[in-house]
Design a protein around this motif. Structure first.
Motif, mmCIF file in Angstrom:
data_model
loop_
_atom_site.group_PDB
_atom_site.id
_atom_site.type_symbol
_atom_site.label_atom_id
_atom_site.label_comp_id
_atom_site.label_asym_id
_atom_site.label_seq_id
_atom_site.Cartn_x
_atom_site.Cartn_y
_atom_site.Cartn_z
ATOM 1 N N VAL A 269 0.850 -1.188 0.000
ATOM 2 C CA VAL A 269 0.000 0.000 0.000
ATOM 3 C C VAL A 269 0.891 1.245 0.000
ATOM 4 O O VAL A 269 1.740 1.407 0.878
ATOM 5 N N TYR B 195 -1.278 7.416 1.308
ATOM 6 C CA TYR B 195 -2.558 7.987 0.882
ATOM 7 C C TYR B 195 -3.205 8.681 2.066
ATOM 8 O O TYR B 195 -2.693 8.659 3.179
ATOM 9 N N ILE C 46 -7.158 9.253 3.957
ATOM 10 C CA ILE C 46 -8.514 8.717 4.021
ATOM 11 C C ILE C 46 -9.316 9.505 5.047
ATOM 12 O O ILE C 46 -8.769 9.973 6.059
ATOM 13 N N PRO D 14 -11.442 4.585 -1.595
ATOM 14 C CA PRO D 14 -10.249 3.797 -1.263
ATOM 15 C C PRO D 14 -10.275 2.468 -1.996
ATOM 16 O O PRO D 14 -11.350 1.939 -2.311
ATOM 17 N N THR D 15 -9.102 1.949 -2.283
ATOM 18 C CA THR D 15 -9.039 0.576 -2.762
ATOM 19 C C THR D 15 -9.363 -0.360 -1.601
ATOM 20 O O THR D 15 -9.320 0.031 -0.430
ATOM 21 N N GLU E 116 -6.365 -0.507 0.694
ATOM 22 C CA GLU E 116 -6.258 0.710 1.505
ATOM 23 C C GLU E 116 -7.280 0.696 2.628
ATOM 24 O O GLU E 116 -6.967 1.075 3.760
ATOM 25 N N TRP E 117 -8.494 0.252 2.322
ATOM 26 C CA TRP E 117 -9.537 0.230 3.338
ATOM 27 C C TRP E 117 -9.143 -0.694 4.489
ATOM 28 O O TRP E 117 -9.205 -0.302 5.660
ATOM 29 N N TYR F 124 -6.180 -1.919 5.327
ATOM 30 C CA TYR F 124 -4.967 -1.437 5.997
ATOM 31 C C TYR F 124 -5.318 -0.327 6.985
ATOM 32 O O TYR F 124 -4.841 -0.316 8.128
ATOM 33 N N ALA F 125 -6.177 0.597 6.566
ATOM 34 C CA ALA F 125 -6.598 1.686 7.446
ATOM 35 C C ALA F 125 -7.450 1.179 8.590
ATOM 36 O O ALA F 125 -7.327 1.637 9.731
ATOM 37 N N CYS G 224 -15.778 0.269 -1.943
ATOM 38 C CA CYS G 224 -14.384 0.400 -2.352
ATOM 39 C C CYS G 224 -14.317 0.450 -3.880
ATOM 40 O O CYS G 224 -15.287 0.128 -4.568
ATOM 41 N N ALA H 138 -11.055 9.044 -0.162
ATOM 42 C CA ALA H 138 -9.602 8.953 0.004
ATOM 43 C C ALA H 138 -8.940 9.855 -1.033
ATOM 44 O O ALA H 138 -9.591 10.345 -1.962
ATOM 45 N N SER I 142 -4.818 10.157 -3.010
ATOM 46 C CA SER I 142 -3.470 9.603 -3.127
ATOM 47 C C SER I 142 -2.448 10.553 -2.513
ATOM 48 O O SER I 142 -2.642 11.783 -2.516
#
Length: 218
Positions: A24, A27, A29, A100-101, A104-105, A107-108, A159, A208, A210
């Motif tokens: 990742v 980014y 969010i 968000p991908t 990314e979602w 991970y966050a 997403c 989100a 980048s």
């Protein structure tokens, strides 16, 4: 918006029993899902009264969400991310808002934790066990370690990713669980899918961007 530093997350799919790691990039969010008030301010639609305006927007399709992102970008003088060729949507190099991908979602959502959730469910999420079977205002539960609220429960979140094109075609990924879901659906790894044109009363989204801004997230 909260800055998220680069990292690595392992995604999984219970249906296929597949696991895959994703790197990742940095980014940003949103700390909370888009509210009805925010959605109305950007799109010009009705947002309800003050109390209702603090609820997460729901009954928005994936298509609605990506169009909101472009409109918000335009209003803030940023370059829109999404491009349309006919009915097909692609993502470009713009500096504006986007969904968000899936990586990314998650991970966050995990915020550096490794378990199914980033805290005790009743403390962090509205779900069937405590929601009285209705949606609640954003930010009413404890955030995760990176300052993100409602990553689990309240409303599912769209997403960018296609769920499984070989089996489900255009269906897009939903994450996070909602106010009507049992506890087992409100976990960081759980994946759900829906057609990008459908509007469901337990589905919303957060935005989100980048790269990193001037925030102090981890």
């Amino acid at each position: 918006m909260v800055d998220i530093r680069p990292g690595r997350v392992e995604l999984s799919d219970r249906r296929t029993e597949r696991r895959w790691p994703v790197e990742v990039a940095a980014y940003r969010i949103a700390a909370m899902p888009v509210t009805r008030q925010q959605y109305a301010a950007v799109t010009g639609s009705g947002g309800g009264g003050e109390a209702e305006g603090a609820l997460p927007v729901d009954s928005v399709s994936w298509d609605d969400a990506v169009r909101f992102c472009n409109r918000l970008s335009e209003q803030e003088g940023l370059e829109s991310v999404y491009r349309w060729v006919g009915e097909d949507v692609s993502i470009g190099p713009g500096d504006g808002y986007r969904l968000p991908t899936e990586a990314e979602w998650e991970y966050a959502c995990r915020a550096g934790t490794e378990g199914p959730r980033y805290g005790e469910l009743d403390e962090i999420a509205w779900y069937r066990g405590n929601s009285a079977e209705r949606v609640h205002a954003v930010g009413g539960k404890r955030p995760n370690g990176w300052g993100l609220y409602d990553m689990l429960g309240n409303v599912w979140e769209w997403c960018w990713d296609v769920y499984d094109p070989a089996v489900y075609g255009e269906y897009r990924v939903l994450r996070g669980g909602g106010w009507f879901d049992e506890h087992w659906s409100c976990r960081a790894s759980v994946r759900r899918r829906s057609h990008p044109t459908l509007r469901l009363d337990d589905v919303g989204f957060r935005v989100a961007r980048s790269g990193l801004g001037a925030g102090s997230g981890e």
